[in-house]
Design a protein around this motif. Structure first.
Motif, PDB file in Angstrom:
ATOM      1  N   THR A  12       0.987  -1.324  -0.043  1.00  0.00           N
ATOM      2  CA  THR A  12      -0.008  -0.117  -0.204  1.00  0.00           C
ATOM      3  C   THR A  12       0.873   1.254   0.013  1.00  0.00           C
ATOM      4  OG1 THR A  12      -1.858   1.104   1.001  1.00  0.00           O
ATOM      5  CG2 THR A  12      -0.079   0.091   2.519  1.00  0.00           C
ATOM      6  N   ASP A  13       0.211   2.238  -0.269  1.00  0.00           N
ATOM      7  CA  ASP A  13       0.974   3.653  -0.435  1.00  0.00           C
ATOM      8  C   ASP A  13       0.477   4.498   0.865  1.00  0.00           C
ATOM      9  OD1 ASP A  13      -1.617   3.722  -1.845  1.00  0.00           O
ATOM     10  OD2 ASP A  13      -0.887   5.547  -2.693  1.00  0.00           O
ATOM     11  N   SER A  14      -0.507   4.054   1.463  1.00  0.00           N
ATOM     12  CA  SER A  14      -1.239   4.667   2.260  1.00  0.00           C
ATOM     13  C   SER A  14      -0.759   4.658   3.786  1.00  0.00           C
ATOM     14  CB  SER A  14      -2.731   4.460   2.286  1.00  0.00           C
ATOM     15  OG  SER A  14      -3.327   5.014   3.166  1.00  0.00           O
ATOM     16  N   SER A  15      -0.502   5.635   4.508  1.00  0.00           N
ATOM     17  CA  SER A  15      -0.070   5.542   5.987  1.00  0.00           C
ATOM     18  C   SER A  15      -1.620   5.259   6.671  1.00  0.00           C
ATOM     19  CB  SER A  15       0.508   6.956   6.376  1.00  0.00           C
ATOM     20  OG  SER A  15      -0.178   8.115   5.982  1.00  0.00           O
ATOM     21  N   LYS A  16      -2.421   5.963   6.019  1.00  0.00           N
ATOM     22  CA  LYS A  16      -3.972   5.551   6.821  1.00  0.00           C
ATOM     23  C   LYS A  16      -4.173   3.984   6.801  1.00  0.00           C
ATOM     24  CE  LYS A  16      -8.920   6.670   6.319  1.00  0.00           C
ATOM     25  NZ  LYS A  16      -9.770   7.275   5.481  1.00  0.00           N
ATOM     26  N   TYR A  17      -3.986   3.411   5.655  1.00  0.00           N
ATOM     27  CA  TYR A  17      -4.283   1.989   5.698  1.00  0.00           C
ATOM     28  C   TYR A  17      -3.329   1.348   6.727  1.00  0.00           C
ATOM     29  CZ  TYR A  17      -6.877   2.621   1.409  1.00  0.00           C
ATOM     30  OH  TYR A  17      -7.926   2.699   0.528  1.00  0.00           O
ATOM     31  N   LYS A  18      -1.779   1.685   6.718  1.00  0.00           N
ATOM     32  CA  LYS A  18      -1.062   1.013   7.620  1.00  0.00           C
ATOM     33  C   LYS A  18      -1.497   1.255   8.869  1.00  0.00           C
ATOM     34  CE  LYS A  18       3.936   0.928   8.374  1.00  0.00           C
ATOM     35  NZ  LYS A  18       5.359   1.645   8.441  1.00  0.00           N
ATOM     36  N   LYS A  19      -1.814   2.278   9.388  1.00  0.00           N
ATOM     37  CA  LYS A  19      -2.544   2.480  10.881  1.00  0.00           C
ATOM     38  C   LYS A  19      -3.245   1.719  11.127  1.00  0.00           C
ATOM     39  CE  LYS A  19      -0.559   7.132  11.226  1.00  0.00           C
ATOM     40  NZ  LYS A  19      -0.918   8.694  11.184  1.00  0.00           N
ATOM     41  N   ILE A  20      -4.485   1.521  10.304  1.00  0.00           N
ATOM     42  CA  ILE A  20      -5.476   0.873  10.680  1.00  0.00           C
ATOM     43  C   ILE A  20      -5.268  -0.890  10.553  1.00  0.00           C
ATOM     44  CG2 ILE A  20      -7.716  -0.260   9.331  1.00  0.00           C
ATOM     45  CD1 ILE A  20      -7.841   2.658   8.297  1.00  0.00           C
ATOM     46  N   LEU A  21      -4.053  -1.206   9.768  1.00  0.00           N
ATOM     47  CA  LEU A  21      -3.845  -2.666   9.772  1.00  0.00           C
ATOM     48  C   LEU A  21      -3.085  -2.993  11.040  1.00  0.00           C
ATOM     49  CD1 LEU A  21      -3.203  -3.068   5.970  1.00  0.00           C
ATOM     50  CD2 LEU A  21      -5.248  -3.904   7.321  1.00  0.00           C
ATOM     51  N   GLU A  22      -2.331  -2.104  11.361  1.00  0.00           N
ATOM     52  CA  GLU A  22      -1.350  -2.265  12.526  1.00  0.00           C
ATOM     53  C   GLU A  22      -2.195  -2.446  13.888  1.00  0.00           C
ATOM     54  OE1 GLU A  22       1.417   1.207  12.519  1.00  0.00           O
ATOM     55  OE2 GLU A  22       2.957  -0.016  11.391  1.00  0.00           O
ATOM     56  N   LYS A  23      -3.359  -1.750  13.846  1.00  0.00           N
ATOM     57  CA  LYS A  23      -4.126  -2.201  14.955  1.00  0.00           C
ATOM     58  C   LYS A  23      -4.964  -3.454  15.081  1.00  0.00           C
ATOM     59  CE  LYS A  23      -5.732   2.812  15.419  1.00  0.00           C
ATOM     60  NZ  LYS A  23      -6.781   3.866  15.374  1.00  0.00           N
ATOM     61  N   LYS A  24      -4.787  -4.076  13.776  1.00  0.00           N
ATOM     62  CA  LYS A  24      -5.246  -5.416  13.808  1.00  0.00           C
ATOM     63  C   LYS A  24      -4.217  -6.604  13.555  1.00  0.00           C
ATOM     64  CE  LYS A  24      -9.519  -3.888  11.450  1.00  0.00           C
ATOM     65  NZ  LYS A  24     -10.509  -4.574  12.009  1.00  0.00           N
ATOM     66  N   LYS A  25      -3.127  -6.040  14.010  1.00  0.00           N
ATOM     67  CA  LYS A  25      -1.808  -6.933  13.919  1.00  0.00           C
ATOM     68  C   LYS A  25      -1.463  -7.613  12.687  1.00  0.00           C
ATOM     69  CE  LYS A  25      -1.764  -6.954  18.650  1.00  0.00           C
ATOM     70  NZ  LYS A  25      -1.606  -5.611  19.054  1.00  0.00           N
ATOM     71  N   ILE A  26      -1.491  -6.517  11.484  1.00  0.00           N
ATOM     72  CA  ILE A  26      -0.867  -6.748  10.526  1.00  0.00           C
ATOM     73  C   ILE A  26      -0.074  -5.580   9.899  1.00  0.00           C
ATOM     74  CG2 ILE A  26      -1.475  -6.820   7.831  1.00  0.00           C
ATOM     75  CD1 ILE A  26      -4.499  -7.587   8.686  1.00  0.00           C
TER      76      ILE A  26
END
Length: 135
Positions: free
Chosen positions: A50-64
Motif C-alpha cells: 500500500t501507499d497509504s499511511s492511513k491503511y498502515k495505521k488501520i492494519l497495525e491495530k489489527k496486528k497486520i
C-alpha cells in the motif's frame, strides 16, 4: 521454499473511495484477504502493498504489519499488476536475500474466497510444475 502472497491495496481509487478498507463483519477487505492467506497455510510470507499511511495505521491495530509503504511510482492509476508484482518481488528478494518460488496476487476486492480456494489453486500449480519437471 518461499511462497509469497501479495495483497495490493492502493489508496487512490477513483471509483469507490477507500474501497480496500471497507468492512464486512468488522473486517476490512485487506484484513479478509490477509487472514485467508494465513489460514491457508500455503504462504511463508504475506505482503500488503500500500501507499497509504492511513491503511498502515488501520492494519497495525489489527496486528497486520507493513514494512514500508509502496513507492508512489507504483501507485498510479495506470500501474499494471505485473509492474506491481515485479516491484514487490524484487524488493522482497533484496530485503530478505532469498528467491521467491511462488506468488499469489490476492485482490482485497475479491473477498468471496476461502482458504480452500487458495489451497486448490496452489495444488493445481504444483501438479503442473511436477508434471513439467518429469517430461
Amino acid at each position: 521454499m518461499i511462497n509469497l502472497a501479495i495483497i495490493p491495496a492502493r489508496s487512490g481509487s477513483r471509483g469507490l473511495k477507500n474501497k480496500n478498507i471497507k468492512t464486512i463483519n468488522n473486517k476490512t477487505l485487506i484484513e479478509i484477504a490477509y487472514r485467508i492467506a494465513e489460514k491457508s497455510g500455503i504462504f511463508s510470507h504475506i505482503v500488503v502493498s500500500t501507499d497509504s499511511s492511513k491503511y498502515k495505521k488501520i492494519l497495525e491495530k489489527k496486528k497486520i504489519f507493513i514494512d514500508s509503504l509502496r513507492s508512489k511510482n507504483f501507485a498510479k492509476d495506470d500501474t499494471s499488476d505485473l509492474e506491481l508484482l515485479t516491484y514487490e518481488i524484487k524488493k522482497f528478494e533484496k530485503n530478505n536475500k532469498t528467491k521467491v518460488n511462488y506468488i499469489a496476487l490476492l485482490q482485497p476486492t475479491s473477498p468471496i474466497r476461502d482458504k480452500w480456494d487458495l489451497i486448490k489453486c496452489f495444488k493445481l500449480k504444483c501438479m503442473i510444475v511436477l508434471k513439467l519437471n518429469t517430461l
